[in-house]
Scaffold this motif. Structure first.
Motif: not given
Lengths: 227, 227
Positions: B176, B182, B216-217, B220, B223-224
């Motif tokens: 991140f 975040f 959803e979180l 996300i 994705l990192h």
DNA sequence: ATTCTATCATACCGGTCGGTATGGTAAGAT
DNA sequence: ATCTTACCATACCGACCGGTATGATAGAAT
């Protein structure tokens, strides 16, 4: 309970003006110039007072004094304290929404630009101390006046959520599995930031730059770009 | 302003018990069994009443009645209404935090598991109607009692944020750029969901499944993942 | 047995609450 | 010129507020 004097406890009554309207025939006769002015003064003073002190904390005497009006005048325009509160807060709620995201210029901008614009709008609004007090009052009285919370949801929360969802669906550059969930992540983050910074005094205790937040959110959007 | 009778306006006074403590020598003499019980009853009743009616809306008479105690007994334990409110809300604040994220079992779990656990904890807590009322009261009275908001920030907001930041930094699987941002996205989303669903009655008007949000979180986060 | 303490019951204090009543004044409409 | 309307000023109503006073009772400590 407490100090509420239910002198008029039951049988819904009407304010004087409403009674008149009832049996002078339908005329809609617009109030005289000065009358509308007094009414506006009352609304303004009531807003200020309710937002500052909360429903219980605000007194009709103070509202009258601030409005430069005698208490009876208030009671000839509004049925009682609850009606005044409801009317004033409700009209502020719809006022807010109506000067909001009516900007059609962002119609065909890319998704990140749209989201930035929305975030900016919310953030800018929370620079206004009155709006902060509005939010606090809305939350604080949400149990006593659930209809107001519902109105707020209908006129503010739902539209902005569907706006985002619609924008996500109407483009193909970024792909989201659950657009509605992402919309809530987005506005949840921004709104919570405002709440934490301005209402819970985080601004002084745990300051955080909103720009970093928006940048982070946009970066997340960018991660959804189709390869 | 209003109905506050500042009979004791100036010169900070002390509750009876505090006066006694001052000049019986230091003994810390623990209150008798029954005395502590009365005190607990008062605290319990005060909590219930303040969380239900807010500071202005709650009356000492009602608190006394609900505690099964005479008003004087309250005033022998607490200096005045403000002190009672402060003490009761403050102790609830620290109570909440102390039975919270003390679970050391998630020490070396992967980041998504840790975040899921945190989200679950927050969500679970908002199943308790009392906690919902607590949050509403905290926000509603944040202007009148800023110290309480500060306490809440210190004991709750800051620790959970730094917990997340720390976890992000102590691993290398996910990268991140701005961990702190975040973290705020994450808890902002969850907290705003609770606020919207439970306090603003979204549960009935605009229901949304928290699971979708957490998924959803976590997506996300995924994705990192580094390369 | 006496003293002390914490509670009880009850009543009171000054003040504010939401809301109403009475009666007056000034302006506009008929 | 009369009537109506909207306001004004003032005072009042009963209820309740936060907080205190008085004096009684009961249990524990000395």
């Amino acid at each position: 309970m407490k100090k509420s004097n239910d002198t008029k406890a039951n049988a819904p009554t009407k304010s004087r003006r409403e009674i008149k309207k009832f049996w002078t025939d339908e005329g809609e006769q617009e109030l005289s110039e000065t009358s509308r002015k007094k009414r506006a003064q009352i609304i303004e003073a009531a807003l200020e007072t309710f937002l500052q002190l909360g429903y219980e904390g605000a007194s009709m005497n103070l509202v009258a004094e601030r409005a430069g009006v005698i208490k009876q005048t208030i009671y000839s325009h509004f049925q009682d304290k609850q009606s005044l509160f409801r009317e004033v807060i409700a009209s502020l709620t719809v006022d807010y929404v109506q000067n909001a995201l009516q900007e059609p210029e962002l119609i065909n901008k890319p998704l990140p630009a749209v989201l930035r614009k929305i975030a900016e709008t919310i953030l800018a609004r929370h620079q206004d101390p009155r709006h902060i007090r509005f939010v606090r009052t809305m939350i604080g009285e949400a149990e006593r006046f659930p209809e107001l919370a519902k109105l707020f949801t209908d006129t503010t929360v739902r539209p902005v959520l569907s706006l985002i969802v619609e924008r996500i669906k109407n483009q193909t550059i970024y792909k989201f599995d659950d657009p509605e969930a992402f919309a809530r992540v987005f506005i949840g983050t921004v709104v919570n930031h405002c709440l934490q910074q301005h209402i819970l005094h985080g601004k002084e205790l745990l300051p955080f730059d909103a720009t970093r937040l928006v940048d982070e959110l946009v970066a997340i959007v960018e991660l959804h770009r189709v390869s």
